[in-house]
Write a protein that holds these residues in place. Structure first.
Motif, PDB file in Angstrom:
ATOM      1  N   PHE A   1       0.960  -1.141  -0.095  1.00  0.00           N
ATOM      2  CA  PHE A   1      -0.003   0.083  -0.118  1.00  0.00           C
ATOM      3  C   PHE A   1       0.756   1.393   0.063  1.00  0.00           C
ATOM      4  N   SER A   2       2.005   1.178   0.647  1.00  0.00           N
ATOM      5  CA  SER A   2       2.971   2.407   0.839  1.00  0.00           C
ATOM      6  C   SER A   2       3.169   2.807  -0.710  1.00  0.00           C
ATOM      7  N   LYS A   3       3.533   1.709  -1.563  1.00  0.00           N
ATOM      8  CA  LYS A   3       4.049   2.061  -2.885  1.00  0.00           C
ATOM      9  C   LYS A   3       2.790   2.622  -3.728  1.00  0.00           C
ATOM     10  N   LYS A   4       1.738   2.439  -3.506  1.00  0.00           N
ATOM     11  CA  LYS A   4       0.530   2.964  -4.017  1.00  0.00           C
ATOM     12  C   LYS A   4       0.475   4.343  -3.888  1.00  0.00           C
ATOM     13  N   THR A   5       0.618   4.804  -2.399  1.00  0.00           N
ATOM     14  CA  THR A   5       0.550   6.120  -1.972  1.00  0.00           C
ATOM     15  C   THR A   5       1.624   6.907  -2.483  1.00  0.00           C
ATOM     16  N   GLU A   6       2.830   6.276  -2.709  1.00  0.00           N
ATOM     17  CA  GLU A   6       4.037   6.825  -3.066  1.00  0.00           C
ATOM     18  C   GLU A   6       3.755   7.217  -4.560  1.00  0.00           C
ATOM     19  N   PHE A   7       3.233   6.494  -5.490  1.00  0.00           N
ATOM     20  CA  PHE A   7       2.731   6.662  -6.687  1.00  0.00           C
ATOM     21  C   PHE A   7       1.949   7.821  -6.837  1.00  0.00           C
ATOM     22  N   VAL A   8       0.724   7.926  -5.876  1.00  0.00           N
ATOM     23  CA  VAL A   8      -0.026   9.045  -5.779  1.00  0.00           C
ATOM     24  C   VAL A   8       0.599  10.529  -5.639  1.00  0.00           C
ATOM     25  N   SER A   9       1.431  10.319  -4.506  1.00  0.00           N
ATOM     26  CA  SER A   9       2.360  11.526  -4.290  1.00  0.00           C
ATOM     27  C   SER A   9       3.446  12.010  -5.374  1.00  0.00           C
ATOM     28  N   GLU A  10       3.895  11.117  -5.886  1.00  0.00           N
ATOM     29  CA  GLU A  10       4.916  11.450  -7.132  1.00  0.00           C
ATOM     30  C   GLU A  10       4.083  11.871  -8.448  1.00  0.00           C
ATOM     31  N   LEU A  11       2.771  11.573  -8.695  1.00  0.00           N
ATOM     32  CA  LEU A  11       1.843  11.964  -9.635  1.00  0.00           C
ATOM     33  C   LEU A  11       1.544  13.486  -9.201  1.00  0.00           C
ATOM     34  N   ASP A  12       1.423  13.761  -7.822  1.00  0.00           N
ATOM     35  CA  ASP A  12       0.792  15.041  -7.705  1.00  0.00           C
ATOM     36  C   ASP A  12       2.247  16.053  -7.814  1.00  0.00           C
ATOM     37  N   LYS A  13       3.374  15.497  -7.347  1.00  0.00           N
ATOM     38  CA  LYS A  13       4.687  16.353  -7.433  1.00  0.00           C
ATOM     39  C   LYS A  13       4.774  16.580  -8.954  1.00  0.00           C
ATOM     40  N   ALA A  14       4.697  15.748  -9.897  1.00  0.00           N
ATOM     41  CA  ALA A  14       4.873  16.125 -11.274  1.00  0.00           C
ATOM     42  C   ALA A  14       3.877  16.999 -11.623  1.00  0.00           C
ATOM     43  N   ILE A  15       2.722  17.080 -11.380  1.00  0.00           N
ATOM     44  CA  ILE A  15       1.704  17.937 -11.543  1.00  0.00           C
ATOM     45  C   ILE A  15       2.024  19.285 -11.216  1.00  0.00           C
ATOM     46  N   SER A  16       2.511  19.562 -10.007  1.00  0.00           N
ATOM     47  CA  SER A  16       2.873  20.823  -9.320  1.00  0.00           C
ATOM     48  C   SER A  16       4.043  21.308  -9.965  1.00  0.00           C
ATOM     49  N   ALA A  17       5.128  20.487 -10.404  1.00  0.00           N
ATOM     50  CA  ALA A  17       6.208  20.974 -11.060  1.00  0.00           C
ATOM     51  C   ALA A  17       6.034  21.370 -12.526  1.00  0.00           C
ATOM     52  N   SER A  18       4.869  21.033 -13.043  1.00  0.00           N
ATOM     53  CA  SER A  18       4.504  21.448 -14.385  1.00  0.00           C
ATOM     54  C   SER A  18       4.273  22.945 -14.517  1.00  0.00           C
ATOM     55  N   LYS A  19       4.410  23.442 -15.594  1.00  0.00           N
ATOM     56  CA  LYS A  19       4.118  24.787 -15.612  1.00  0.00           C
ATOM     57  C   LYS A  19       2.676  25.411 -15.710  1.00  0.00           C
ATOM     58  N   ALA A  20       1.762  24.284 -15.765  1.00  0.00           N
ATOM     59  CA  ALA A  20       0.197  24.649 -16.235  1.00  0.00           C
ATOM     60  C   ALA A  20      -0.182  25.325 -14.896  1.00  0.00           C
ATOM     61  N   LYS A  21      -1.071  26.217 -15.203  1.00  0.00           N
ATOM     62  CA  LYS A  21      -1.430  26.919 -13.894  1.00  0.00           C
ATOM     63  C   LYS A  21      -2.830  26.052 -13.554  1.00  0.00           C
ATOM     64  N   ILE A  22      -2.938  25.733 -12.359  1.00  0.00           N
ATOM     65  CA  ILE A  22      -3.734  24.588 -11.949  1.00  0.00           C
ATOM     66  C   ILE A  22      -4.198  25.176 -10.482  1.00  0.00           C
ATOM     67  N   ALA A  23      -5.320  25.311 -10.398  1.00  0.00           N
ATOM     68  CA  ALA A  23      -5.899  26.052  -9.063  1.00  0.00           C
ATOM     69  C   ALA A  23      -5.872  24.970  -7.804  1.00  0.00           C
ATOM     70  N   ALA A  24      -6.143  23.829  -8.136  1.00  0.00           N
ATOM     71  CA  ALA A  24      -6.201  22.663  -7.280  1.00  0.00           C
ATOM     72  C   ALA A  24      -5.935  21.346  -7.949  1.00  0.00           C
ATOM     73  N   ARG A  25      -5.355  20.414  -6.952  1.00  0.00           N
ATOM     74  CA  ARG A  25      -5.181  18.963  -7.644  1.00  0.00           C
ATOM     75  C   ARG A  25      -5.731  18.190  -6.808  1.00  0.00           C
ATOM     76  N   PHE A  26      -6.584  17.221  -7.592  1.00  0.00           N
ATOM     77  CA  PHE A  26      -7.468  16.214  -6.928  1.00  0.00           C
ATOM     78  C   PHE A  26      -6.990  14.794  -7.621  1.00  0.00           C
ATOM     79  N   ILE A  27      -6.461  13.889  -6.915  1.00  0.00           N
ATOM     80  CA  ILE A  27      -6.130  12.683  -7.562  1.00  0.00           C
ATOM     81  C   ILE A  27      -6.758  11.455  -7.043  1.00  0.00           C
ATOM     82  N   SER A  28      -7.208  10.787  -7.881  1.00  0.00           N
ATOM     83  CA  SER A  28      -8.069   9.540  -7.225  1.00  0.00           C
ATOM     84  C   SER A  28      -7.607   8.266  -8.038  1.00  0.00           C
ATOM     85  N   PHE A  29      -7.125   7.464  -7.368  1.00  0.00           N
ATOM     86  CA  PHE A  29      -6.263   6.222  -7.593  1.00  0.00           C
ATOM     87  C   PHE A  29      -7.256   5.044  -7.152  1.00  0.00           C
ATOM     88  N   GLY A  30      -7.362   4.064  -8.042  1.00  0.00           N
ATOM     89  CA  GLY A  30      -7.965   2.998  -7.541  1.00  0.00           C
ATOM     90  C   GLY A  30      -7.550   1.659  -8.501  1.00  0.00           C
TER      91      GLY A  30
END
Length: 158
Positions: A119-148
């Motif tokens: 499970f920690s690998k799955k949460t790590e994947f979600v965190s890495e995805l969020d960091k990649a979105i944050s690091a992008s130059k796109a203007k994003i007001a909020a980030r919501f990620i749902s993994f299943g």
């Protein structure tokens, strides 16, 4: 998955007067993780199973569903359902077409079993995805990620 229980229910319905019976047994496991702006806000683990029994008794079509695999409870429900279905035949009898019996087994193999991924690998994947979105130059007001993820096993017999 208890295919013996499904076969037991099928044979019990036939022994109680059903002229036809079929069972469908399903088992599901799933995990979900939701994060908002980099913070994991919800996690969920689910495991559930169920059995459906469809049958014909005295020309009527009946159905029983169970999510507890207890033979005593199953007998009681099947007895009641066969009795009710036998009494409710409305003149026209339900019949099924005559088809050849087919036996088949289907399987989709996972490259890596979901159950073996910690499970920690799955949460790590979600965190890495969020960091990649944050690091992008796109203007994003909020980030919501749902993994299943989910796996299903099904058994059918008649």
């Amino acid at each position: 998955m208890d295919s013996d229980f499904a076969d037991y229910c099928l044979n019990y319905a036939l022994s109680k007067g059903a002229s036809f019976a079929e069972t469908r047994l399903e088992h599901h496991d799933s995990t979900s993780i939701e994060s908002k702006n980099g913070v994991v806000e919800a996690t969920e683990f689910q495991t559930y199973s169920g059995l459906g029994l469809r049958f014909i008794a005295k020309g009527g079509l009946g159905f029983v569903s169970l999510n507890e695999f207890d033979k005593t409870k199953a007998k009681r429900l099947i007895d009641s359902a066969v009795k009710l279905t036998s009494r409710q035949s409305l003149g026209k009898k339900i019949v099924l077409s005559k088809e050849k019996t087919v036996r088949a087994k289907y399987e989709v193999r996972q490259k890596q079993k979901l159950a073996d991924v910690d499970f920690s690998k799955k949460t790590e994947f979600v965190s890495e995805l969020d960091k990649a979105i944050s690091a992008s130059k796109a203007k994003i007001a909020a980030r919501f990620i749902s993994f299943g993820d989910s796996t299903s096993t099904k058994y059918y017999a008649n």
